[in-house]
Scaffold this active site. Sequence first.
Site, short mmCIF file in Angstrom:
data_model
loop_
_atom_site.label_atom_id
_atom_site.label_comp_id
_atom_site.label_asym_id
_atom_site.label_seq_id
_atom_site.Cartn_x
_atom_site.Cartn_y
_atom_site.Cartn_z
N ASP A 83 1.86 9.93 6.75
CA ASP A 83 2.80 8.81 6.72
C ASP A 83 2.31 7.66 7.61
O ASP A 83 1.60 7.90 8.58
CB ASP A 83 4.18 9.31 7.19
N ASN A 122 7.37 8.54 -5.35
CA ASN A 122 6.56 7.36 -5.03
C ASN A 122 6.39 6.39 -6.21
O ASN A 122 5.96 5.25 -6.02
CB ASN A 122 5.17 7.77 -4.50
C1 FPP Z 1 2.64 7.21 3.23
O1 FPP Z 1 2.53 6.01 3.94
C2 FPP Z 1 1.44 7.41 2.45
C3 FPP Z 1 1.39 7.51 1.10
C4 FPP Z 1 2.56 7.45 0.22
C5 FPP Z 1 0.11 7.65 0.41
C6 FPP Z 1 -0.79 8.62 1.05
C7 FPP Z 1 -2.13 8.48 0.51
C8 FPP Z 1 -3.26 8.47 1.26
C9 FPP Z 1 -3.30 8.65 2.71
C10 FPP Z 1 -4.57 8.39 0.63
C11 FPP Z 1 -4.76 9.60 -0.18
C12 FPP Z 1 -6.10 9.81 -0.53
C13 FPP Z 1 -6.49 10.49 -1.62
C14 FPP Z 1 -7.87 10.90 -1.71
C15 FPP Z 1 -5.59 10.85 -2.74
P1 FPP Z 1 3.58 4.83 3.62
O2 FPP Z 1 2.96 3.97 2.60
O3 FPP Z 1 4.88 5.43 3.24
O4 FPP Z 1 3.63 4.13 5.01
P2 FPP Z 1 4.92 3.38 5.64
O5 FPP Z 1 5.97 4.44 5.82
O6 FPP Z 1 4.38 2.86 6.93
O7 FPP Z 1 5.30 2.31 4.67
#
Ligand code: FPP
Length: 259
Positions: A33, A81
């Site tokens: 996250d 998502n």
């Molecule tokens: C949460 O951060 C993250 C995600 C929903 C996406 C996670 C994906 C990756 C780390 C890359 C994955 C890599 C591969 C190879 C599939 P957020 O966007 O919810 O962050 P925020 O809460 O700060 O908005």
Amino acid sequence: MFSFLSKDQTTGEVAERQLDEANIPAHVAIIMDGNGRWAQQRHLPRIAGHKQGMNTVKTVAKAASHLGVKVLTLYAFSTENWKRPTTEVNYLMKLPVDFFGTFVPDLIKNNIRVKVMGYTEDLPDATQKAVRDAIAATKDCTGMVLNFALNYGGRAEIVTAVQRLAQQVQAGTLDPTAIDEALLSQNLMTGDLGDLQDPDLLIRTSGEERLSNFMLWQVAYSEFVFMAQHWPDFDQTTLEEAIYQYQQRHRRFGGLTTA
Ligand code: FPP
């Protein structure tokens, strides 16, 4: 035993810590996250956080494998998502293509096998192909399993397993009294992991303390460690710190402590 330098999340104080090599959690699951906040803090678009987050996946996969973790499960995209803006969803769908396109040789070198759990049939064709190719290319690797949760939801996973069992009951091939915890477990998306299907340690980054529909069944007895760092800032030391915290816990699985 081996040592690492740990940095206190609030005071920034550095201390030398010992990790017990005999007590490395076999299955580590991570809710990655904070990509968006990491980017916002730098006045960058949210996708820049996801890109950096993908690089962190490479670092952490290698670090976990070297530490002796047997299964590393990463929550990359949830069934919820899809509600994000289309441009962000499209970018997230492209990430596995970039990731596997560049990282498969490294995975093979580190004897890491790729597994994916989730409703992959709903992913774009290019994403599905990248996933299929990575699974095929690493199928003979016998070391750590790198398990991506892609279009995954814990409740949906349980519903799917229940539907499958109900169909067998309806077909007359399963007696309802034969449905027990072991059978339901085997029918989840982690069923092929056998003894390793339940995470020993669940980590969530970025200071949030909730499960967000992740592995609801499997985390029944997991130890939870919440880290302040946003996922793009997570690294080998942060992983070691989480494992150190895990090693300070006394797992009782509902019984009485012997420690
Ligand atoms: C949460 O951060 C993250 C995600 C929903 C996406 C996670 C994906 C990756 C780390 C890359 C994955 C890599 C591969 C190879 C599939 P957020 O966007 O919810 O962050 P925020 O809460 O700060 O908005």
